[in-house]
Design a protein around this motif. Structure first.
Motif, mmCIF file in Angstrom:
data_model
loop_
_atom_site.group_PDB
_atom_site.id
_atom_site.type_symbol
_atom_site.label_atom_id
_atom_site.label_comp_id
_atom_site.label_asym_id
_atom_site.label_seq_id
_atom_site.Cartn_x
_atom_site.Cartn_y
_atom_site.Cartn_z
ATOM 1 N N LEU A 85 0.850 -1.186 0.000
ATOM 2 C CA LEU A 85 0.000 0.000 0.000
ATOM 3 C C LEU A 85 0.890 1.241 0.000
ATOM 4 O O LEU A 85 1.765 1.385 0.853
ATOM 5 N N VAL A 86 0.688 2.115 -0.973
ATOM 6 C CA VAL A 86 1.434 3.381 -1.053
ATOM 7 C C VAL A 86 0.416 4.518 -1.046
ATOM 8 O O VAL A 86 -0.563 4.494 -1.802
ATOM 9 N N VAL A 87 0.645 5.495 -0.177
ATOM 10 C CA VAL A 87 -0.273 6.637 -0.050
ATOM 11 C C VAL A 87 0.493 7.935 -0.297
ATOM 12 O O VAL A 87 1.473 8.226 0.397
ATOM 13 N N ASP A 88 0.050 8.693 -1.291
ATOM 14 C CA ASP A 88 0.567 10.042 -1.524
ATOM 15 C C ASP A 88 -0.275 10.997 -0.692
ATOM 16 O O ASP A 88 -1.485 11.153 -0.938
ATOM 17 N N VAL A 89 0.345 11.610 0.294
ATOM 18 C CA VAL A 89 -0.378 12.459 1.238
ATOM 19 C C VAL A 89 -0.765 13.780 0.578
ATOM 20 O O VAL A 89 0.076 14.476 0.017
ATOM 21 N N VAL A 90 -2.053 14.120 0.661
ATOM 22 C CA VAL A 90 -2.561 15.371 0.095
ATOM 23 C C VAL A 90 -2.714 16.432 1.185
ATOM 24 O O VAL A 90 -2.365 17.591 0.991
ATOM 25 N N ALA A 91 -3.232 16.035 2.354
ATOM 26 C CA ALA A 91 -3.447 16.983 3.450
ATOM 27 C C ALA A 91 -3.480 16.213 4.766
ATOM 28 O O ALA A 91 -3.824 15.021 4.797
ATOM 29 N N ILE A 92 -3.111 16.897 5.856
ATOM 30 C CA ILE A 92 -3.133 16.263 7.176
ATOM 31 C C ILE A 92 -3.802 17.186 8.185
ATOM 32 O O ILE A 92 -3.897 18.399 7.972
ATOM 33 N N ASP A 93 -4.235 16.592 9.286
ATOM 34 C CA ASP A 93 -4.833 17.369 10.364
ATOM 35 C C ASP A 93 -4.607 16.648 11.684
ATOM 36 O O ASP A 93 -4.910 15.459 11.806
ATOM 37 N N TRP A 94 -4.046 17.360 12.654
ATOM 38 C CA TRP A 94 -3.967 16.853 14.019
ATOM 39 C C TRP A 94 -5.281 17.200 14.692
ATOM 40 O O TRP A 94 -5.604 18.366 14.870
ATOM 41 N N ASN A 95 -6.032 16.169 15.054
ATOM 42 C CA ASN A 95 -7.394 16.379 15.534
ATOM 43 C C ASN A 95 -7.447 16.557 17.048
ATOM 44 O O ASN A 95 -6.514 16.226 17.777
ATOM 45 N N CYS A 96 -8.577 17.068 17.500
ATOM 46 C CA CYS A 96 -8.826 17.338 18.919
ATOM 47 C C CYS A 96 -8.691 16.057 19.756
ATOM 48 O O CYS A 96 -9.173 14.995 19.356
ATOM 49 N N PRO A 97 -8.044 16.134 20.924
ATOM 50 C CA PRO A 97 -7.866 14.935 21.760
ATOM 51 C C PRO A 97 -9.091 14.555 22.579
ATOM 52 O O PRO A 97 -9.077 13.528 23.273
ATOM 53 N N LYS A 98 -10.161 15.349 22.512
ATOM 54 C CA LYS A 98 -11.350 15.050 23.311
ATOM 55 C C LYS A 98 -11.916 13.668 22.992
ATOM 56 O O LYS A 98 -11.952 13.240 21.849
ATOM 57 N N TYR A 99 -12.375 13.003 24.030
ATOM 58 C CA TYR A 99 -13.132 11.754 23.925
ATOM 59 C C TYR A 99 -12.324 10.567 23.405
ATOM 60 O O TYR A 99 -12.900 9.527 23.079
ATOM 61 N N ILE A 100 -11.004 10.692 23.315
ATOM 62 C CA ILE A 100 -10.188 9.528 22.964
ATOM 63 C C ILE A 100 -9.972 8.720 24.234
ATOM 64 O O ILE A 100 -9.414 9.228 25.208
ATOM 65 N N PRO A 101 -10.402 7.457 24.286
ATOM 66 C CA PRO A 101 -10.230 6.669 25.503
ATOM 67 C C PRO A 101 -8.762 6.341 25.753
ATOM 68 O O PRO A 101 -7.952 6.313 24.824
ATOM 69 N N THR A 102 -8.435 6.109 27.010
ATOM 70 C CA THR A 102 -7.072 5.732 27.366
ATOM 71 C C THR A 102 -6.926 4.219 27.261
ATOM 72 O O THR A 102 -7.525 3.470 28.038
ATOM 73 N N LEU A 103 -6.167 3.768 26.276
ATOM 74 C CA LEU A 103 -5.897 2.349 26.087
ATOM 75 C C LEU A 103 -4.390 2.139 26.129
ATOM 76 O O LEU A 103 -3.639 2.932 25.557
ATOM 77 N N TYR A 104 -3.958 1.061 26.772
ATOM 78 C CA TYR A 104 -2.529 0.790 26.913
ATOM 79 C C TYR A 104 -2.103 -0.302 25.944
ATOM 80 O O TYR A 104 -2.621 -1.427 26.017
ATOM 81 N N PRO A 105 -1.197 -0.022 25.024
ATOM 82 C CA PRO A 105 -0.722 -1.069 24.108
ATOM 83 C C PRO A 105 0.044 -2.142 24.862
ATOM 84 O O PRO A 105 0.636 -1.889 25.921
ATOM 85 N N GLU A 106 0.041 -3.342 24.312
ATOM 86 C CA GLU A 106 0.642 -4.492 24.988
ATOM 87 C C GLU A 106 2.120 -4.271 25.292
ATOM 88 O O GLU A 106 2.586 -4.613 26.381
ATOM 89 N N ASP A 107 2.867 -3.699 24.344
ATOM 90 C CA ASP A 107 4.297 -3.536 24.579
ATOM 91 C C ASP A 107 4.571 -2.527 25.696
ATOM 92 O O ASP A 107 5.532 -2.665 26.451
ATOM 93 N N ALA A 108 3.697 -1.509 25.822
ATOM 94 C CA ALA A 108 3.857 -0.549 26.907
ATOM 95 C C ALA A 108 3.565 -1.204 28.254
ATOM 96 O O ALA A 108 4.274 -0.977 29.245
ATOM 97 N N LEU A 109 2.540 -2.048 28.311
ATOM 98 C CA LEU A 109 2.229 -2.765 29.547
ATOM 99 C C LEU A 109 3.357 -3.714 29.935
ATOM 100 O O LEU A 109 3.715 -3.824 31.113
#
Length: 204
Positions: free
Chosen positions: A152-176
């Protein structure tokens, strides 16, 4: 790359923003945030992800979202505004692959649930069989433990850093594992020592 506002804020979206009084604010903000290439923070964030969501469009106009995952860092930044990753054998429905042959426009969501961050990417994508892709790129992306079937190859056209509201806190396995692993190993060692001592006290 283009301004995210120029790509996404049209028609009814723009009308709703004007009614809400946010249209001019967004137009100004995204112009200042737009650059020609992915920035160092963007690249670092993408390289640290172990999954993302890919939205494509069917021939009939239906949106379709699929999860893509792999080892942390499986998505590579191969150009100033270009991403690539290996795509593995799946359930053989070929929905994303078929969609991209008809319409290359895609939307990607990269999530960091632990730090409440998300990066949205609008781009144009190709999903091709390994045999159709440059061998050097395949070698760079491939995982010996799970050989790639497509790239899969993606040519990036535009990006946006979105609002952090309502993102649940989940811990990835490697971090745990990094946080809890040493404590578990210590408890296991203490448990083995206690079992050995108990065995000695009981005698033969």
């Amino acid at each position: 790359m283009e301004s995210y506002a120029d790509v996404m804020f049209h028609g009814a979206v723009a009308d709703l923003q004007r009614a809400d009084g946010t249209y001019n604010k967004y137009q100004t903000a995204y112009k200042h945030r737009t650059s020609a290439d992915l920035g160092s923070d963007d690249v670092d964030f993408i390289r640290r992800r172990d999954s993302f969501y890919l939205a494509s469009i069917t021939e009939d106009g239906w949106p379709y979202v699929q999860h893509r995952g792999g080892r942390r860092g499986f998505v590579h930044v191969i150009g100033p505004a270009q991403l690539a990753c290996a795509d593995y054998r799946g359930n053989r429905q070929f929905i994303s692959m078929g969609n991209l042959q008809n319409e290359p426009r895609v939307s990607l969501f990269f999530m960091d649930y632990l730090n409440h961050a998300r990066l949205k990417i609008q781009g144009k994508a190709t999903l091709r069989l390994v045999s159709e892709v440059d061998t050097d790129l395949v070698a760079r992306l491939d995982n010996p433990e799970a050989p790639a079937e497509r790239i899969l190859v993606v040519d990036v056209v535009a990006i946006d850093w979105n609002c952090p509201k309502y993102i649940p806190t989940l811990y990835p396995e490697d971090a745990l594992q990094e946080i809890v692993g040493p404590q578990i190993a210590k408890l296991q060692a203490e448990n083995e020592a206690l079992k050995s001592e108990l065995a000695k006290l009981r005698g033969p």
